[in-house]
Scaffold this motif. Sequence first.
Motif, PDB file in Angstrom:
ATOM      1  N   TYR A   3       0.837  -1.197   0.000  1.00 37.81           N
ATOM      2  CA  TYR A   3       0.000   0.000   0.000  1.00 37.81           C
ATOM      3  C   TYR A   3       0.870   1.244   0.000  1.00 37.81           C
ATOM      4  CZ  TYR A   3      -3.528  -3.289   1.577  1.00 37.81           C
ATOM      5  OH  TYR A   3      -4.374  -4.363   1.674  1.00 37.81           O
ATOM      6  N   ILE A   4       0.504   2.186  -0.855  1.00 38.42           N
ATOM      7  CA  ILE A   4       1.042   3.535  -0.803  1.00 38.42           C
ATOM      8  C   ILE A   4       0.015   4.307   0.009  1.00 38.42           C
ATOM      9  CG2 ILE A   4       1.635   5.602  -2.133  1.00 38.42           C
ATOM     10  CD1 ILE A   4       3.366   3.166  -2.750  1.00 38.42           C
ATOM     11  N   TYR A   5       0.470   5.093   0.952  1.00 36.30           N
ATOM     12  CA  TYR A   5      -0.486   5.823   1.775  1.00 36.30           C
ATOM     13  C   TYR A   5      -0.025   7.251   1.998  1.00 36.30           C
ATOM     14  CZ  TYR A   5       2.803   4.796   5.560  1.00 36.30           C
ATOM     15  OH  TYR A   5       3.927   4.702   6.343  1.00 36.30           O
ATOM     16  N   ILE A   6      -1.006   8.103   2.224  1.00 39.08           N
ATOM     17  CA  ILE A   6      -0.733   9.505   2.500  1.00 39.08           C
ATOM     18  C   ILE A   6      -1.449   9.860   3.794  1.00 39.08           C
ATOM     19  CG2 ILE A   6      -0.951  11.881   1.690  1.00 39.08           C
ATOM     20  CD1 ILE A   6      -1.065  10.576  -1.169  1.00 39.08           C
ATOM     21  N   LEU A   7      -0.678  10.416   4.699  1.00 32.95           N
ATOM     22  CA  LEU A   7      -1.207  10.866   5.979  1.00 32.95           C
ATOM     23  C   LEU A   7      -1.160  12.380   6.029  1.00 32.95           C
ATOM     24  CD1 LEU A   7       0.797   8.472   8.339  1.00 32.95           C
ATOM     25  CD2 LEU A   7      -1.466   8.099   7.363  1.00 32.95           C
ATOM     26  N   ILE A   8      -2.087  12.960   6.745  1.00 35.72           N
ATOM     27  CA  ILE A   8      -2.029  14.400   7.012  1.00 35.72           C
ATOM     28  C   ILE A   8      -1.929  14.579   8.520  1.00 35.72           C
ATOM     29  CG2 ILE A   8      -4.526  14.778   7.077  1.00 35.72           C
ATOM     30  CD1 ILE A   8      -3.880  17.478   5.576  1.00 35.72           C
ATOM     31  N   PHE A  19       4.974   3.725   2.194  1.00 35.84           N
ATOM     32  CA  PHE A  19       4.432   2.471   1.696  1.00 35.84           C
ATOM     33  C   PHE A  19       4.658   1.384   2.728  1.00 35.84           C
ATOM     34  CE2 PHE A  19       8.775   1.714   0.477  1.00 35.84           C
ATOM     35  CZ  PHE A  19       8.926   0.334   0.509  1.00 35.84           C
ATOM     36  N   THR A  20       3.814   0.363   2.685  1.00 39.74           N
ATOM     37  CA  THR A  20       3.883  -0.732   3.631  1.00 39.74           C
ATOM     38  C   THR A  20       3.144  -1.939   3.073  1.00 39.74           C
ATOM     39  OG1 THR A  20       3.428  -1.384   5.920  1.00 39.74           O
ATOM     40  CG2 THR A  20       1.774  -0.021   4.848  1.00 39.74           C
ATOM     41  N   ASN A  21       3.385  -3.088   3.682  1.00 43.18           N
ATOM     42  CA  ASN A  21       2.616  -4.278   3.309  1.00 43.18           C
ATOM     43  C   ASN A  21       1.538  -4.572   4.353  1.00 43.18           C
ATOM     44  OD1 ASN A  21       4.266  -5.159   5.353  1.00 43.18           O
ATOM     45  ND2 ASN A  21       4.833  -7.065   4.356  1.00 43.18           N
ATOM     46  N   ASP A  22       1.459  -3.764   5.412  1.00 45.46           N
ATOM     47  CA  ASP A  22       0.438  -3.921   6.450  1.00 45.46           C
ATOM     48  C   ASP A  22      -0.008  -2.532   6.896  1.00 45.46           C
ATOM     49  OD1 ASP A  22      -1.093  -4.413   8.716  1.00 45.46           O
ATOM     50  OD2 ASP A  22       0.244  -5.970   9.484  1.00 45.46           O
ATOM     51  N   LEU A  23      -1.032  -2.027   6.257  1.00 48.56           N
ATOM     52  CA  LEU A  23      -1.445  -0.637   6.457  1.00 48.56           C
ATOM     53  C   LEU A  23      -1.954  -0.381   7.879  1.00 48.56           C
ATOM     54  CD1 LEU A  23      -1.715   2.110   5.128  1.00 48.56           C
ATOM     55  CD2 LEU A  23      -3.956   1.413   4.280  1.00 48.56           C
ATOM     56  N   LYS A  24      -2.767  -1.271   8.423  1.00 42.82           N
ATOM     57  CA  LYS A  24      -3.298  -1.059   9.777  1.00 42.82           C
ATOM     58  C   LYS A  24      -2.164  -0.973  10.803  1.00 42.82           C
ATOM     59  CE  LYS A  24      -7.856  -3.114   9.294  1.00 42.82           C
ATOM     60  NZ  LYS A  24      -8.786  -4.133   9.792  1.00 42.82           N
ATOM     61  N   ARG A  25      -1.210  -1.889  10.709  1.00 43.20           N
ATOM     62  CA  ARG A  25      -0.080  -1.887  11.640  1.00 43.20           C
ATOM     63  C   ARG A  25       0.722  -0.597  11.508  1.00 43.20           C
ATOM     64  NH1 ARG A  25       4.959  -2.573  10.465  1.00 43.20           N
ATOM     65  NH2 ARG A  25       4.505  -3.596   8.505  1.00 43.20           N
ATOM     66  N   ARG A  26       0.980  -0.182  10.272  1.00 44.88           N
ATOM     67  CA  ARG A  26       1.800   1.006  10.037  1.00 44.88           C
ATOM     68  C   ARG A  26       1.115   2.273  10.544  1.00 44.88           C
ATOM     69  NH1 ARG A  26       6.877   2.293  10.218  1.00 44.88           N
ATOM     70  NH2 ARG A  26       7.525   3.758   8.629  1.00 44.88           N
ATOM     71  N   LEU A  44      -2.142  11.774  13.254  1.00 49.10           N
ATOM     72  CA  LEU A  44      -2.131  11.692  11.797  1.00 49.10           C
ATOM     73  C   LEU A  44      -3.391  10.981  11.307  1.00 49.10           C
ATOM     74  CD1 LEU A  44       1.447  10.579  12.071  1.00 49.10           C
ATOM     75  CD2 LEU A  44       0.881  12.511  10.619  1.00 49.10           C
ATOM     76  N   LYS A  45      -3.852  11.397  10.148  1.00 49.38           N
ATOM     77  CA  LYS A  45      -5.068  10.832   9.580  1.00 49.38           C
ATOM     78  C   LYS A  45      -4.771  10.331   8.170  1.00 49.38           C
ATOM     79  CE  LYS A  45      -9.630  12.291   8.039  1.00 49.38           C
ATOM     80  NZ  LYS A  45     -10.502  13.451   7.831  1.00 49.38           N
ATOM     81  N   LEU A  46      -5.236   9.143   7.844  1.00 51.23           N
ATOM     82  CA  LEU A  46      -5.098   8.592   6.498  1.00 51.23           C
ATOM     83  C   LEU A  46      -6.036   9.341   5.559  1.00 51.23           C
ATOM     84  CD1 LEU A  46      -3.904   6.287   4.691  1.00 51.23           C
ATOM     85  CD2 LEU A  46      -5.964   4.993   5.266  1.00 51.23           C
ATOM     86  N   VAL A  47      -5.473   9.911   4.475  1.00 50.30           N
ATOM     87  CA  VAL A  47      -6.309  10.650   3.528  1.00 50.30           C
ATOM     88  C   VAL A  47      -6.324  10.022   2.138  1.00 50.30           C
ATOM     89  CG1 VAL A  47      -6.181  12.874   4.711  1.00 50.30           C
ATOM     90  CG2 VAL A  47      -4.443  12.287   3.013  1.00 50.30           C
ATOM     91  N   TYR A  48      -5.401   9.071   1.886  1.00 51.57           N
ATOM     92  CA  TYR A  48      -5.350   8.463   0.558  1.00 51.57           C
ATOM     93  C   TYR A  48      -4.552   7.176   0.634  1.00 51.57           C
ATOM     94  CZ  TYR A  48      -4.527   7.990  -4.481  1.00 51.57           C
ATOM     95  OH  TYR A  48      -4.476   7.527  -5.756  1.00 51.57           O
ATOM     96  N   LYS A  49      -4.953   6.190  -0.177  1.00 50.20           N
ATOM     97  CA  LYS A  49      -4.181   4.952  -0.282  1.00 50.20           C
ATOM     98  C   LYS A  49      -4.350   4.363  -1.674  1.00 50.20           C
ATOM     99  CE  LYS A  49      -7.777   1.963   1.512  1.00 50.20           C
ATOM    100  NZ  LYS A  49      -8.199   1.038   2.552  1.00 50.20           N
ATOM    101  N   GLU A  50      -3.340   3.635  -2.088  1.00 54.18           N
ATOM    102  CA  GLU A  50      -3.333   2.904  -3.357  1.00 54.18           C
ATOM    103  C   GLU A  50      -2.763   1.522  -3.089  1.00 54.18           C
ATOM    104  OE1 GLU A  50      -0.987   4.724  -6.429  1.00 54.18           O
ATOM    105  OE2 GLU A  50      -2.038   6.626  -6.276  1.00 54.18           O
ATOM    106  N   VAL A  51      -3.132   0.564  -3.917  1.00 58.55           N
ATOM    107  CA  VAL A  51      -2.599  -0.792  -3.807  1.00 58.55           C
ATOM    108  C   VAL A  51      -1.616  -1.031  -4.945  1.00 58.55           C
ATOM    109  CG1 VAL A  51      -3.182  -3.240  -3.836  1.00 58.55           C
ATOM    110  CG2 VAL A  51      -4.729  -1.615  -2.752  1.00 58.55           C
ATOM    111  N   ILE A  59       7.610   1.150  -4.299  1.00 63.82           N
ATOM    112  CA  ILE A  59       8.742   2.072  -4.141  1.00 63.82           C
ATOM    113  C   ILE A  59       8.746   3.110  -5.258  1.00 63.82           C
ATOM    114  CG2 ILE A  59      11.270   2.224  -4.247  1.00 63.82           C
ATOM    115  CD1 ILE A  59      11.286  -0.515  -2.767  1.00 63.82           C
ATOM    116  N   GLU A  60       8.500   2.670  -6.478  1.00 59.89           N
ATOM    117  CA  GLU A  60       8.467   3.592  -7.615  1.00 59.89           C
ATOM    118  C   GLU A  60       7.323   4.602  -7.486  1.00 59.89           C
ATOM    119  OE1 GLU A  60       8.364   1.142 -11.120  1.00 59.89           O
ATOM    120  OE2 GLU A  60      10.424   0.457 -10.820  1.00 59.89           O
ATOM    121  N   ARG A  61       6.169   4.130  -7.047  1.00 56.60           N
ATOM    122  CA  ARG A  61       5.009   5.011  -6.897  1.00 56.60           C
ATOM    123  C   ARG A  61       5.253   6.021  -5.774  1.00 56.60           C
ATOM    124  NH1 ARG A  61       1.204   7.584  -9.605  1.00 56.60           N
ATOM    125  NH2 ARG A  61      -0.737   7.715  -8.462  1.00 56.60           N
ATOM    126  N   GLU A  62       5.835   5.566  -4.673  1.00 55.83           N
ATOM    127  CA  GLU A  62       6.154   6.469  -3.571  1.00 55.83           C
ATOM    128  C   GLU A  62       7.131   7.547  -4.041  1.00 55.83           C
ATOM    129  OE1 GLU A  62       7.901   6.271   0.962  1.00 55.83           O
ATOM    130  OE2 GLU A  62       8.766   4.974  -0.570  1.00 55.83           O
TER     131      GLU A  62
END
Length: 82
Positions: A3-8, A19-26, A44-51, A59-62
Amino acid sequence: MYYIYILISNYDNKLYVGFTNDLKRRLKQHNRGQVNSTKGRRPLKLVYKEVCETKKAAIERERYLKSGCGQEFLKQILNGKN
């Protein structure tokens, strides 16, 4: 799967891209202060994620999202969500 994720940050309103392979844990790690780069910017709040299917793709997407073009893409996405 990754998962690629964006926090605010509710503290300073800045974005964090990762990015992570376990979004809830991260997300828990970020909000518990266990990640040095966001420790002082909680909560911090999750505002966006991609798989992504592979770590390499994540890594490339991040890397893209942290670039100038990627920052413009993020602004468009986040403005559409707000």
